[in-house]
Design a protein around this motif. Structure first.
Motif, PDB file in Angstrom:
ATOM      1  N   GLY A  22       0.818  -1.220   0.000  1.00 25.64           N
ATOM      2  CA  GLY A  22       0.000   0.000   0.000  1.00 25.64           C
ATOM      3  C   GLY A  22       0.850   1.267   0.000  1.00 25.64           C
ATOM      4  N   PRO A  23       0.463   2.254   0.830  1.00 22.20           N
ATOM      5  CA  PRO A  23       1.147   3.560   0.804  1.00 22.20           C
ATOM      6  C   PRO A  23       2.638   3.453   1.094  1.00 22.20           C
ATOM      7  CG  PRO A  23      -0.774   3.630   2.255  1.00 22.20           C
ATOM      8  CD  PRO A  23      -0.639   2.219   1.811  1.00 22.20           C
ATOM      9  N   THR A  24       3.019   2.560   2.020  1.00 23.91           N
ATOM     10  CA  THR A  24       4.449   2.446   2.347  1.00 23.91           C
ATOM     11  C   THR A  24       5.229   1.960   1.143  1.00 23.91           C
ATOM     12  OG1 THR A  24       3.728   1.799   4.546  1.00 23.91           O
ATOM     13  CG2 THR A  24       6.066   1.624   4.088  1.00 23.91           C
ATOM     14  N   LEU A  25       4.650   1.031   0.406  1.00 25.94           N
ATOM     15  CA  LEU A  25       5.323   0.548  -0.796  1.00 25.94           C
ATOM     16  C   LEU A  25       5.440   1.671  -1.817  1.00 25.94           C
ATOM     17  CD1 LEU A  25       6.612  -1.713  -2.350  1.00 25.94           C
ATOM     18  CD2 LEU A  25       4.344  -2.494  -3.069  1.00 25.94           C
ATOM     19  N   GLU A  26       4.399   2.483  -1.924  1.00 21.72           N
ATOM     20  CA  GLU A  26       4.456   3.630  -2.852  1.00 21.72           C
ATOM     21  C   GLU A  26       5.559   4.588  -2.448  1.00 21.72           C
ATOM     22  OE1 GLU A  26      -0.261   3.600  -3.588  1.00 21.72           O
ATOM     23  OE2 GLU A  26       0.624   5.606  -3.310  1.00 21.72           O
ATOM     24  N   GLN A  27       5.658   4.843  -1.139  1.00 17.06           N
ATOM     25  CA  GLN A  27       6.730   5.726  -0.662  1.00 17.06           C
ATOM     26  C   GLN A  27       8.090   5.171  -1.055  1.00 17.06           C
ATOM     27  OE1 GLN A  27       5.356   6.030   3.570  1.00 17.06           O
ATOM     28  NE2 GLN A  27       6.420   7.986   3.439  1.00 17.06           N
ATOM     29  N   LEU A  28       8.261   3.869  -0.867  1.00 17.08           N
ATOM     30  CA  LEU A  28       9.543   3.263  -1.206  1.00 17.08           C
ATOM     31  C   LEU A  28       9.817   3.378  -2.695  1.00 17.08           C
ATOM     32  CD1 LEU A  28      12.049   1.742  -0.245  1.00 17.08           C
ATOM     33  CD2 LEU A  28      10.830  -0.391  -0.672  1.00 17.08           C
ATOM     34  N   SER A  29       8.772   3.181  -3.499  1.00 13.73           N
ATOM     35  CA  SER A  29       8.953   3.287  -4.951  1.00 13.73           C
ATOM     36  C   SER A  29       9.443   4.670  -5.346  1.00 13.73           C
ATOM     37  CB  SER A  29       7.648   2.996  -5.679  1.00 13.73           C
ATOM     38  OG  SER A  29       7.133   1.773  -5.255  1.00 13.73           O
ATOM     39  N   GLU A  30       8.906   5.688  -4.691  1.00 12.31           N
ATOM     40  CA  GLU A  30       9.368   7.051  -4.970  1.00 12.31           C
ATOM     41  C   GLU A  30      10.837   7.205  -4.588  1.00 12.31           C
ATOM     42  OE1 GLU A  30       6.949   8.363  -7.199  1.00 12.31           O
ATOM     43  OE2 GLU A  30       8.346   9.913  -6.491  1.00 12.31           O
TER      44      GLU A  30
END
Lengths: 173, 518, 426
Positions: A22-30
């Motif tokens: 979810g959001p944490t994975l998105e943060q990591l992707s950024e």
């Protein structure tokens, strides 16, 4: 480092919930976009884990390894190098007090003592019985002119004196 | 750019080495061993132990020889007072927490900490008894490796081996400062197929082999150069024996084959060399039973019974037999309708990722290529079928094969299987640890192995057995030594033309016309 | 500015001009104060031209090493064949030093602008600003400022990213900083190779301190000659320096003075001297890694790179730690040794074991178990720990020990001889 009186969940008793979803994975992707290698996102990734879970377990380290293409052992070697990553649960309010020489000669050790008493943690590195406080001594926090500086989680509080400690503690629930 | 040579002086000795050579390597040419721990020619340079401090003229500070490249006109002094004092300082600091475990430590006698401390360390401690030494309990890292943190000098050779050579970083440095130790993840085990090398790499007794634990003292060991028989890679090894029992196998450096490493399969593959249940005397069939006899009679019996039999001969040989033995076993049947075959046990390949062309090979035998070059084939099934109707079947050291024949069975081997009780003659031979010989590895490299211990009873090298029979049956001189045996082979077989034991030395050489088949 | 105090007339307010102005942290506020004009200009200049100006100005690294900045930039390959990187060292962890923190939390855009100009000068497309993990407030301010400035498009093609440290003083060492960015343990690297040849991710890299970069826009604006003029003594030390004064002074804080300023005036004029009834005993002028000055040396010391060396110490980071006569020098030296023992990365034998042993010996002396041979042992250890390791953390531990024993020997001997009440150290 610390010895927590609270029971640490036994590994394997519940299914592991990945941090990077979810959001944490998105943060990591950024974050991954900023570096030419996945490995360079390791310190930021570990901060994300600690922000989500409060500490970084062996299982978390294995997950970070899987996500970034590193071995769990490698991640562990990095985690144990940097003192700000917690390898076991700590009190809800994690207190770091600088006692290196410039603060030391301005009464830092008395501030530590006052904090240990006021929080009920009693011993350096131990968590208070109500689970709210862990107090440790750290090295220079880079605020020597504002002795004694104290970090409570991410709150950087300057010029703490033993007299000011009870009020400081009261501010945190 | 061709290798430019750089001229420098090390401890007064002038040397000329290629540009880019490290001072610590150049020193070897000058006959100087610069004390060191973390440096290893098979690992990336770390420069952390600081043991190799040397004095270099014009440099303001001592430099580490392992990370300094040679320069034209450089003057290096390893024995200057500052250099020696610097190294003595390192030794003292390594020893403050290092326990006085020598009496119970496996590494004693082959320990670089002992060696350099004797050479240039302090005679007495300035640390004890004021402080207790750092203590951490022994850890079990995996199938064969124990880690004794107290003895660890944090040279990080093991970490660098797993990371850069095995390409599986399962060892780390954990913590910081004097709290640091070598760690693995709680879910991890050191079970990589090449992990055992960390024990060899460890300069002290911190990483230990469970297999070798407390088995023998280093100074009790005799050493012989050999070739690993575990697969067709042909890694160079040293067999360590204690009172004629092989107790340990270690890698022997060979930059063209295995560099500085061997795999765990080969490392553990030596107990069979010590088997007690060996054939110790030649046996001949008389009155329906096998009777022990001496070599003279045994060879006469074989000669007479073989000399008479014409016709089909099948040789079923072990791919562990030496090239010399295989050659003479072939020569013995010149003129016969002959077929020879060998069978190789196969297993999973396990490469050492960081070294080109190095792996535990699927073919689990050392001399398959040698057998091929000498005319033996791989079609074992046909050979077994042919054996049924052959006049003579020679089985060379294959105790497990199910051979049935109407003809005469000659069994030449190390152990006596049930089936061999039907043999006409049983001749006892030495195993790889008990003789000199050569193997040809999968790349066509011919490599010598040397004798590590005596053969039991009356067992003789297989090459001698067959060479004697050839001499008896075909004339020509007797062959006195393995070197002579090889010379005869080199003259007769194109693939080995021009080679000799003197040439092969300890490092081996490629057979001229023995390229690896596609 | 003698932040958090009102500027003292003897200060030369350049970098600290806008300390304390909340508005200065915003992009708009900074533009109002003339910000980002020089970046816009610099981006139109040839990189070599920018390097020349900075070289001419005599700006030297303000992190501690004092290496000429223009010269450092000129080590980068002129011909661009690989990606170039700029790393900004905001790991400020040297005990006694707290200036970069102020620059970041009051004038973040000065740093961002300076970093972008530097990136342009060294032809770097990416700059990482490595901020120590404990600097939560500077991080928040920098994050916001970076977002605003990036949105305004001032950086052109240059990408600036913040990278958070996680508690390691050694990551302030330039090669350890690069390793930390790469996601490794913060171990310093052996040199060669040097960062300009192979730095972060193996690419040509320059590492600069926060205070160094914050000066760059002003140097471009007012000229190299102006910056050179801001020096009282040696032409080799130009410009101003933020001195972080702490310890036993009445008005601790950051004070900005021109190079060559007398240390005595800084302490007694600007900082109001030691607390009432006390006298000055000792001073460490450049962060705890430089030798301790005794009272006489302190009072005669001029604050520039050469002046401090003349007194037997170094300007270092400019973290001025003041000790008055109530200080137990042995205890504080022990505490410093303990700092280094805690922060040692564990690579080099001398540092890993030596810092810990030094601490143990000092603790034992404090506890009344000291021996006369201990002082020679400490000095011998310090000698083994100096000049023989990958980085200078080991030397830094030795510095207070050697200067402390030399200049305050009586205090050590008092403990050893039992003339002083033992202190049990936790």
């Amino acid at each position: 480092m610390s010895v927590s009186p609270h029971p640490i969940p036994q590994p394997g008793t519940e299914e592991y919930q990945p941090v990077f979803a979810g959001p944490t994975l998105e943060q990591l992707s950024e974050i991954l976009k900023r570096y030419p290698t996945k490995q360079a996102a390791l310190l930021p990734a570990l901060w994300l884990v600690q922000a989500a879970r409060g500490w970084i377990s062996d299982r978390n380290m294995a997950e970070v390894g899987e996500v970034l293409g590193l071995t769990a052992a490698y991640v562990k070697g990095v985690v144990t190098f940097y003192t700000m990553y917690h390898q076991h649960p700590v009190g809800r309010h994690f207190v770091q007090v600088c006692t290196t020489s410039p603060c030391n000669i301005c009464g830092a050790e008395a501030v530590v003592k006052a904090l240990l008493d006021a929080t009920g943690a009693k011993e350096l590195g131990a968590t208070s019985p109500d689970g709210k406080w862990t107090v440790i001594e750290v090295e220079c926090l880079g605020a020597c002119g504002f002795a004694t500086p104290v970090l409570v989680n991410d709150d950087f509080i300057e010029s703490v004196t033993p007299d000011g400690v009870p009020d400081l503690v009261k501010r945190y629930k | 750019m061709a290798d430019e040579l750089v001229n420098l002086t090390i401890d007064g000795v002038p040397v000329s080495v290629p540009k880019g050579t490290l001072v610590i390597e150049a020193a070897k040419q000058a006959g100087v061993l610069v004390p060191h721990y973390c440096y290893h020619p098979g690992l990336p340079v770390a420069g952390v132990c600081r043991m190799c401090l040397v004095d270099i003229e014009k440099a303001p500070k001592l430099q580490i020889a392992c990370a300094t490249q040679v320069a034209e006109g450089m003057v290096v002094r390893t024995q200057s007072p500052q250099a020696k004092s610097g190294r003595m300082g390192v030794l003292e600091l390594l020893l403050i927490n290092h326990p006085l475990d020598c009496p119970i430590c496996d590494q004693a006698g082959e320990c670089e900490l002992q060696d350099f401390t004797f050479q240039e360390g302090r005679p007495a401690t300035r640390y004890s008894p004021d402080y207790a030494k750092r203590f951490n309990p022994v850890e079990d890292f995996g199938p064969d490796v124990l880690y004794v943190p107290n003895r660890c000098i944090l040279c990080t050779r093991c970490v660098r081996f797993m990371e850069d050579v095995a390409k599986e970083p399962v060892l780390n440095v954990s913590e910081r400062g004097d709290r640091a130790f070598i760690g693995i993840h709680s879910d991890g085990r050191l079970d990589h197929p090449w992990a055992g090398n960390v024990v060899d790499l460890c300069p002290v007794g911190s990483l230990l082999s469970k297999d070798f634990l407390h088995k023998a003292r280093a100074w009790e060991l005799d050493k012989a150069a050999s070739i690993c028989t575990g697969c067709s890679q042909g890694c160079n090894v040293t067999l360590d024996t204690r009172e004629n029992v092989v107790v340990r196998v270690r890698p022997r450096p060979n930059l063209d084959v295995n560099r500085y490493f061997i795999c765990d399969h080969g490392r553990m593959n030596y107990r069979w060399m010590n088997r007690g249940d060996r054939i110790e005397a030649p046996l001949v069939r008389r009155d329906g039973e096998l009777h022990a006899t001496d070599w003279d009679e045994a060879l006469d019996v074989v000669a007479s019974r073989l000399g008479g039999a014409g016709g089909k001969t099948v040789a079923l040989v072990s791919p562990k037999a030496s090239t010399e033995a295989l050659f003479f076993a072939r020569e013995l049947f010149r003129g016969h309708e002959w077929s020879g075959a060998f069978q190789v046990v196969m297993g999973e390949e396990a490469p050492l990722a960081g070294v080109p062309n190095l792996a535990l090979r699927a073919e689990r035998a050392p001399n398959g290529r040698g057998a091929e070059l000498l005319g033996y084939g791989r079609d074992y099934a046909s050979a077994l079928a042919a054996a049924e109707t052959a006049a003579v079947v020679l089985v060379l050291d294959e105790p497990d094969i199910a051979v049935r024949t109407a003809g005469k069975l000659v069994y030449v081997g190390t152990v006596l299987p049930e089936r061999a009780r039907d043999a006409e003659v049983v001749l006892p031979i030495a195993n790889v640890a008990e003789e000199e010989g050569t193997f040809v590895n999968r790349d066509g490299r011919v490599q010598r192995y040397f004798q590590a211990k005596p053969a039991p009873g009356m067992a003789r090298p297989a090459w001698w057995v067959f060479a004697e029979l050839v001499a008896t049956l075909q004339g020509g001189g007797h062959v006195a030594t393995a070197a002579d045996a090889f010379d005869r082979l080199a003259v007769s077989v194109d693939a080995f033309r021009g080679l000799s034991y003197g040439q092969l030395g300890f490092a081996g050489a490629p057979a001229p016309a023995a390229a690896v088949p596609a | 500015m003698g932040y958090p105090h009102k500027p003292h007339p003897k200060e030369t307010v350049v970098l600290s001009k806008h300390f304390g102005e909340a508005d200065a942290r915003t992009y708009k506020g900074w533009v109002k104060r003339g910000g980002y004009e020089m970046l816009a200009q610099a981006l139109t200049l040839e990189p070599a031209r920018v390097i020349d100006v900075v070289k001419e100005s005599g700006l030297r690294g303000r992190g501690g090493a004092g290496f000429p900045t223009g010269l450092k930039w000129s080590f980068m390959p002129k011909e661009k064949k690989k990606p170039h990187y700029l790393c900004v060292n905001a790991d400020e962890s040297e005990p006694g030093t707290f200036k970069d923190r102020e620059i970041m939390r009051w004038t973040p855009h000065a740093l961002l602008e300076g970093a972008a100009i530097a990136a342009h000068a060294i032809q770097a497309e990416v700059a990482y600003i490595y901020i120590r993990g404990e600097f939560t407030e500077p991080w928040a301010v920098m994050e916001k400022a970076l977002a605003e400035a990036t949105a305004a498009g001032v950086f052109g093609a240059i990408k600036l990213y913040l990278h958070r440290g996680a508690g390691a003083y050694i990551c302030g060492e330039e090669t350890a900083l690069m390793n930390s960015i790469e996601g490794k343990r913060g171990n310093p690297r052996i040199k060669p190779p040097f960062p300009a040849a192979a730095g972060v991710f193996g690419m040509p890299t320059t590492i600069n301190n926060v205070e160094t970069l914050a000066a760059v826009p002003l140097i471009l604006k007012k000229g190299a000659a102006w910056y050179k003029g801001l020096s009282l003594s040696s032409p080799k030390s130009t410009g101003t320096k933020l001195f972080s004064v702490c310890g036993h002074v009445q008005k601790p804080g950051n004070y900005e003075v021109t190079m060559g300023f007398p240390l005595k005036d800084l302490l007694f004029d600007l900082c109001g001297g030691v607390p009432p009834g006390r006298t000055l005993k000792a001073c460490i002028p450049g962060g705890s890694s430089v030798p301790i000055l005794n009272r006489e040396e302190t009072e005669g010391c001029l604050l520039d790179y050469e002046g401090v060396v003349e007194k037997g110490s170094m300007l270092g980071s400019g973290g001025v730690i003041v000790f008055d006569d109530s200080t137990d020098m042995v205890y504080q030296i022990m505490r410093l040794a303990r700092f280094y023992a805690h922060e040692s990365c564990a690579q080099c034998t001398q540092c890993r074991e030596g810092t810990a042993w030094t601490t143990k010996i000092l603790e034992r002396i404090l506890s009344g178990q000291g021996k006369t041979a201990d002082l020679d042992l400490l000095l011998d250890l310090a000698d083994n720990m100096t000049g023989k390791t990958i980085c200078v953390l080991s030397d830094s531990c030795a510095a207070p020990v050697v200067s402390g024993i030399k200049k305050f020997k009586q205090e050590f001997e008092d403990y050893i001889a039992g003339r002083r009440k033992p202190v049990m150290v936790a």
